[in-house]
Design an enzyme around this catalytic site. Structure first.
Site, PDB file in Angstrom:
ATOM      1  N   GLY A   1     -19.166  68.631  30.195  1.00 59.37           N
ATOM      2  CA  GLY A   1     -18.468  69.892  30.416  1.00 59.37           C
ATOM      3  C   GLY A   1     -18.839  70.596  31.695  1.00 59.37           C
TER       4      GLY A   1
ATOM      5  CE1 TYR B   1     -60.058  65.621  25.578  1.00 55.15           C
ATOM      6  CE2 TYR B   1     -61.243  63.763  26.502  1.00 55.15           C
ATOM      7  CZ  TYR B   1     -61.144  65.116  26.255  1.00 55.15           C
ATOM      8  OH  TYR B   1     -62.123  65.973  26.678  1.00 55.15           O
TER       9      TYR B   1
ATOM     10  CB  SER C   1     -62.435  68.529  29.374  1.00 61.03           C
ATOM     11  OG  SER C   1     -61.229  68.980  28.806  1.00 61.03           O
TER      12      SER C   1
ATOM     13  CB  CYS D   1     -58.727  70.935  27.332  1.00 63.30           C
ATOM     14  SG  CYS D   1     -59.842  71.790  28.424  1.00 63.30           S
TER      15      CYS D   1
ATOM     16  NE  ARG E   1     -20.300  62.343  25.588  1.00 61.25           N
ATOM     17  CZ  ARG E   1     -19.771  63.431  26.147  1.00 61.25           C
ATOM     18  NH1 ARG E   1     -19.633  63.517  27.455  1.00 61.25           N
ATOM     19  NH2 ARG E   1     -19.366  64.447  25.400  1.00 61.25           N
TER      20      ARG E   1
ATOM     21  CG  HIS F   1     -19.196  74.103  24.909  1.00 62.21           C
ATOM     22  ND1 HIS F   1     -20.061  75.170  24.946  1.00 62.21           N
ATOM     23  CD2 HIS F   1     -19.378  73.432  26.073  1.00 62.21           C
ATOM     24  CE1 HIS F   1     -20.727  75.158  26.086  1.00 62.21           C
ATOM     25  NE2 HIS F   1     -20.316  74.105  26.797  1.00 62.21           N
TER      26      HIS F   1
ATOM     27  CE  LYS G   1     -15.587  61.195  30.809  1.00 60.58           C
ATOM     28  NZ  LYS G   1     -15.109  62.541  31.073  1.00 60.58           N
TER      29      LYS G   1
ATOM     30  NE  ARG H   1     -10.310  61.635  30.797  1.00 62.84           N
ATOM     31  CZ  ARG H   1     -10.193  62.424  29.711  1.00 62.84           C
ATOM     32  NH1 ARG H   1     -11.176  63.217  29.370  1.00 62.84           N
ATOM     33  NH2 ARG H   1      -9.086  62.406  28.995  1.00 62.84           N
TER      34      ARG H   1
ATOM     35  CG  MET I   1     -19.460  68.007  37.433  1.00 66.80           C
ATOM     36  SD  MET I   1     -19.971  66.483  38.212  1.00 66.80           S
ATOM     37  CE  MET I   1     -20.237  65.409  36.819  1.00 66.80           C
TER      38      MET I   1
END
Lengths: 857, 857
Positions: free
Chosen positions: A106, A839, A752, A819, A327, A445, A22, A97, A108
């Site tokens: 929301g 992979y 694998s 895997c 933000r 909210h 902030k 704040r 704190m």
């Protein structure tokens, strides 16, 4: 003492770490020349010092605060009024704040209107010509202050306060409560108020919901919050004032348009808390066109500066626009993709940055997002609200978060229905399939949090009336536990269960995933055991099948009895006879899969589970099998009991089974190679089947089985007189295999990692049995996550590193993959990218998540 | 071609690796000037080449053999007679004997009297004035040759041969058999005989019993055998000839005296095979005093040269002594110790060398070695034979090795009763509790092998007559399966079962073990769960208790119900109530153990097994418990079923249990500290109890439990106002703990490797379940030993190394030990000595073995 307090104008070169999100935004905006109410920042370092030294530190800090305050008063030509102050200046009011480096919306605390007391209230009333405004902000301040600094929650005190008529009585009552709770007199001195407010914000870093939020979002506990102290501007001064929240793009659809809501003559908290349902921001264009244009301009400046969609809070005080916060905006999964693509196309971000703007988890939620058309036609529409977060959800109605969590833990799907949600509902929302609120708009909210979670949400469904354990809408009463279905894309709410269709991806998302593939760090394959799954996996973008579990095929009703016949066989000869029957099925299965995989790699694992899994357990089944197979029940029971194991997970399975019964491996290899040859011939493809041996822990195991595989395969090849290549690989899933990896690697083409088993053996607990006690572990913070969902990099990961290092050292061309379940988990893939692997292979529906996970930085 | 063939005189600088044990000994003796029949050696390298290139290599080798043979003929003034040879020289006869670097007595083949054929036989008969001798050695040669080179075993052919009267008929029949089996004409040419004999010896390296012997004795398969070709000398020429086997010390008692047996007018094989029962060597002193003295002199020379007790074969040919072989003699476990001590006292060997002369396994067998005096008095004496190998054994009578092995595998204890044993009986002997033979002396096959194995043996029990499935002695018939008891120390054989007393060590052995302790590389502690075991362990020389399993205490009948009450408790309060009752028992147990351990360390492990182990299973038990506890059967069944696990080994146990129910840990710690305080006070000791937490896999687990332990312990200490130190440690038994070891080490004072569990998790198979398939592994040579008996250095060992390295790096003072089954296994201890560990903790009866294992090089 180091410097902990900075005016916005002094902080231009400081980092977000120090200023919090902030504060950082305000400093940026301030330096860009945007109209930001002046203020100063107490850094996150101060918060850390506070947690080390406590209240003593605060009293040392006061010098720096006073100094900054002095400059602020000079800048604004206002000042804080002590009780006996006789000056006639316009009073200064401040907000304090919270703001950590990473946004925790929301979670704190905030205190507004610091500086109000009987003296400043009097001056303010004189200046405004009425005491109404002063009384309003006085009461707001007191409530917040009691909540944050004395832990007296609004809901506790509101009713009691409402009993009093006059402001003085109300204030008197509240001061009395404060003193009773804290054993200190309520501070009338505005400097004291400020110091306590700052301490209160520091303390809120460690309130329960903040801790929980950090835990679920993997935010470190030790980074602390900054405190932004800023001059108050008031949106509730008159009809030329107002307050709003808006995004630089549409956070639901991703469309490039300023999107948001505002309330005329109101303070910002009213919008965020969803207490009043606001107007869309287009109303501002009508009410105050110049202000609207100025805001749109600001939004553009900010978005261009930050190269991301912005979520901004603004206040209009007597026609003058102030930006209070900016933000990076939370957005729906779909909007995430859309915005990333648009920013990329606008040339504002690189491909890699665009990919990083979408979290892999969001991609997941884009899959199950619609109700089945046919089912919808028969569904009873209960109500229509705002389409706050897209998706389709079905569940039982619950009215509070605690119950939602409890039922979810018991495996029950729920929809959380609330008048509005607040920070206390986070866990409940996370436990629900979807959220339905009576009040609140698209930026309430509930809406913001649901979008962040990728949960379906319908908000502002005002025609609903909640009455404890039921709600009524359009004359229909819905009780606790009844099923409803909500559509976050249309805003519709249906009675009962509506079928959810597994929708495919839109073209945007397909395009986005193609970009991801260009930047992939590891390839994504899929696990599939039948032609349909194979096709599904390929359509999801898998580059082949990394794991086909052959045992699933034996459970099908037309073949399970041959499998049982094989198991019950007392000698090799009759076993081979039964295997010959199974061979026909296996070959058909494999042919179907080779067709479906269309020449991409197909990795087939030889039989893995212990044989007793295939035998019947109940008396009824046993007598049926006995008839079917013409074998006495006694024999079936004898075999079954001879196969019983104390710890089947650590028993006669995997390669151990194949070593005892090589004829099983022979049958499977024959089926694999024959089917590969036939499909190759038919399609003129060059199929290279990959044969994978499970549970290897010693090089002699794989040598023994490799010999059988090679002999069998080469026999088939010679008999068919058709040249075909094939690969042999092994699962790495028992810890010992990691230490043998160099020797094993010399025998095989690929590894694998079976991270499920590897996790079980490394931790020494089984997935099934551990769930019982792991809850005690989470409760006591011994583990923060389930090691079967997210890879344990410290233990299992170390074994993987050893195996990879040894394996590569002995066989340069070794292909290495994963895997287990972890192959589709973004956090785990993040870790796998730090390893030298080729992979991952996950279930078809997780392929898109894995593709993005593989590409993000 | 390299040189593969060496005359004894050319081989002085060659190694035992190349010459084999037998050849090496002959070369040494020859160079020392002892009277050794001349010969040459075909090296072990030749054997290896043979296994690479087969018969082709033999034909290349012939050149070198012929060359050596020529020299031998020159040296002896004799020569091999071809069929048409007209010369009148004394014929040369040769033996071809096997001999690997490591002795494998009787496992490989030998051929004597090579060179005999119709021509040489005729000459020999002329020289001797009778054909009797020539015929005798001709027949012997043929039998051996057929056995070794054609696989026609003696027992197969003997009966058939006996049908013929004349030698010619017999020889003719045997040649016919040879041709039928081999499809080659029997070679009359003595050179051909020699080549084939050498090849036959090479081949015998890989006969079944040699392979088995190497496997059980951990001898590598690739070292090969040498072939010693030596001039024959004959002990069966006349009354001035003879042959014998003797030791430089008594191999049973270890006494310093020449000990052995000889046969007048006989060939060596007669003694070794036990076919004739020989006279003691003292008879030689009477028959040929000069030869006896010369032999004793040789024995002394050889013992002094090799610094070890020698086992010698000798032959007297017409009054002239030849030494045919010398090697380190096998001896009884007791003799091993006695000889090592004597050689040490004689200044011939160092302490370390003396220790190395006794194998740890031998120490083990010295423990259970006598029959209970009282039980003996009531026992019926069946017979008395020679006390061939000490010890006491009880078992069922079996008459063949195969049955012995089969019954042993079924868990039945057997005594093998044979006329005599041969190499084929090795497995059967290993499977028996003891061996009883009708024929054969103290150096017969049965006696030698039994002593080597540390098995009890009574040999030469001539009054016994075996008749297929029974034997008769002193008029009593004993059937297959009847129990007998044999005493290898006295030679007595008893009918039925006589009680065995676990005798303590003799003073020699205690002295020997004390020397071992001086040279120990790691300390030896013991596992014990009650005061009696503790005392036993201390008396065996344990330096303390490294593992006390507390769960065993809960199974005792007076407390199991309180344990069950605790488990059935639905809330913490009632659990604590039940635990309070258990506390009294635990405290009493610990007090007894602290008293018994007399101030040495006592390491107590907190509760480890899953709770369901304590619950009853049968309906009958459940209803009894229900009555006892006043809890409905339904509740007991519910709890029992809620505790059921798929894989209990990987379930809710160890520290996981204590984390779920910290009150269990609290109770146990309270009992430990209170009892330590009380016993300290009473005896004025400074007891430092060691508290061990099982199954730790993460540092947060131990942190959580350490907090509870410390708080509880300190509470007790403060309450008693008595200062006491205590240590906290952890088992390292899940693979993950190895990787966390640095973090864990910071929290604890000691590590104890639980190698049983660590082996299970590392291999991924459980001890119980794996026995079923491990037999397939042994059969296919995938594993050569049971990893639950001997530590797997490659996998489990690597994890141990990681844990030790990380642990020591984080905590310099960390004490590290091993408390699994492996802690008492000599092979495993050998490996542990290569690690940086402080102690092993094994069962009381394995303490002596571990002490010696810890000391040998």
């Amino acid at each position: 003492m180091s410097k902990f307090v900075y005016l916005f104008s002094e902080a231009q070169n400081l980092s977000k770490d120090l200023l919090g999100g902030k504060g950082f935004g305000l400093v940026q905006m301030s330096s860009m020349g945007l109209n930001v109410p002046p203020g100063f920042i107490v850094t996150t370092n101060a918060c850390k010092e506070y947690y080390l030294h406590g209240i003593e530190f605060i009293s040392e800090l006061k010098v720096q605060i006073l100094e900054a305050l002095k400059k602020l008063e000079d800048l604004t030509h206002k000042h804080l009024y002590k009780l006996e102050d006789k000056s006639k200046n316009f009073p200064l009011f401040l907000s304090a704040r919270s703001g950590a480096k990473i946004s925790m919306p929301g979670m704190m605390d905030t205190i507004l209107n610091i500086g109000i007391n009987s003296t400043s209230s009097k001056i303010l009333s004189e200046k405004m010509g009425t005491s109404e405004f002063a009384d309003n902000i006085h009461l707001r301040f007191m409530k917040m202050f009691l909540d944050v600094c004395a832990g007296i929650s609004n809901s506790d005190s509101s009713n009691a306060i409402d009993r009093y008529d006059s402001l003085d009585e109300k204030l008197g009552y509240m001061k009395k409560c404060y003193k009773e709770k804290i054993s200190h007199v309520f501070p009338e001195d505005p400097y004291e108020q400020l110091y306590l407010a700052i301490e209160g914000v520091f303390k809120s870093w460690n309130n329960e919901r903040a801790i929980y939020y950090r835990k679920v979002n993997n935010i470190p506990d030790d980074i602390g919050t900054a405190v932004t102290v800023q001059t108050m501007v008031f949106g509730n001064l008159d009809k030329n004032s107002g307050t709003g929240v808006a995004f630089s793009r549409n956070p639901v659809s991703g469309k490039k348009e300023v999107f948001g809501e505002y309330l005329i003559n109101a303070q910002g908290e009213d919008v965020v808390a969803g207490i009043k349902t606001p107007s869309p921001i287009s109303q501002l264009k009508i009410d105050m066109p110049n202000v609207y244009d100025e805001f749109v301009n600001c939004a553009n400046i900010l978005e261009n500066y930050f190269n991301d969609m912005q979520d901004m809070e603004f206040t209009i005080e007597k026609g003058k626009l102030y930006i209070l916060q900016t933000r990076s905006g939370k957005r729906s999964p779909y909007a995430s993709v859309k915005i990333a693509l648009d920013l990329l196309n606008e040339g504002k971000v690189s491909e890699q940055s665009a990919l990083n703007m979408v979290s892999p988890k969001q991609i997941q939620s884009l899959l199950h997002s619609g109700f089945d058309e046919k089912s919808l036609k028969e569904a009873k529409l209960l109500s229509r609200g705002l389409p706050a977060s897209p998706g389709a959800a079905v569940g039982k109605v619950v009215f509070d978060s605690e119950t939602a969590k409890k039922m979810h833990d018991d495996g029950i799907k729920v929809i959380l229905v609330r008048n509005e949600t607040s920070a206390e509902d986070i866990e409940g929302m996370a436990s629900s399939e979807g959220i339905l609120t009576v009040h609140g708009g698209m930026t309430s909210h509930a809406a913001v949090v649901a979008r962040g979670m990728g949960k379906c949400c319908v908000s502002g469904c005002e025609e609903i009336t909640i009455d404890e354990n039921s709600f009524v809408s359009r004359g229909i009463k819905v009780n606790f536990g009844d099923f409803i279905s909500i559509d976050g894309t249309s805003g519709n709410v249906y009675l009962g269960k509506v079928d959810v269709s597994s929708s495919s991806f839109s073209s945007d998302i397909l395009e986005f995933l193609k970009i991801a593939d260009k930047h992939k760090k590891i390839s994504v394959m899929s696990n599939a055991d039948n032609p349909k799954s194979v096709s599904q996996a390929i359509s999801m973008g898998a580059l082949g099948i990394g794991l086909c579990r052959t045992e699933h095929m034996f459970f099908e009703s037309d073949r399970i009895n041959f499998m049982r016949e094989m198991i019950i066989s007392r000698d090799k000869e009759s076993r081979i006879k039964a295997l010959d029957k199974l061979f026909q099925f296996q070959k058909k299965d494999f042919m179907g899969m080779f067709e479906a995989v269309k020449g991409l790699p197909l990795t087939i694992r030889l039989l893995d589970p212990p044989l007793h899994e295939f035998l019947p357990e109940s008396d009824q089944e046993i007598s049926k099998i006995s008839l079917d197979l013409g074998v006495s029940e006694r024999v079936i029971r004898e075999v079954s009991s001879s196969l019983k194991e104390f710890n089947p997970m650590m028993g006669h399975r995997g390669c151990r089974l194949l070593i005892s019964y090589p004829e099983i491996a022979e049958m499977q290899v024959r089926a694999i190679i024959e089917s590969a040859i036939e499909v190759s011939k038919k399609n003129n493809w060059n199929i290279i089947p990959e044969i994978m041996v499970p549970l290897i822990g010693d090089v002699k195991e794989i040598r023994f089985l490799k010999k059988i595989i090679v002999e069998t395969a080469n026999n088939v090849i010679n008999k068919n007189n058709f040249e075909i290549n094939y690969k042999i690989g092994t699962m790495i899933e028992v810890p010992r295999a990691a230490f043998m990896a160099d020797k094993i690697a010399k025998e095989v083409d690929f590894f694998s990692f079976g991270t499920n088993d590897l996790t079980q053996m490394t931790f020494g607990f089984s997935r099934d049995d551990s769930q019982k006690f792991l809850k005690d572990y989470y409760e006591n913070k011994i583990y923060l996550f389930d090691p079967f969902s997210t890879i344990d990099s410290q233990g299992v990961g170390e074994l993987m590193k050893i195996a990879i290092k040894l394996g590569r050292s002995a066989n340069k061309g070794l292909k290495i993959g994963v895997c287990g379940e972890h192959a589709g988990d973004p956090e785990s893939i993040k870790f796998f990218k730090t390893l030298d692997i080729d992979y991952v292979s996950c279930s078809p529906f997780r392929v898109p998540v894995a593709r993005l996970s593989s590409a993000v930085d």
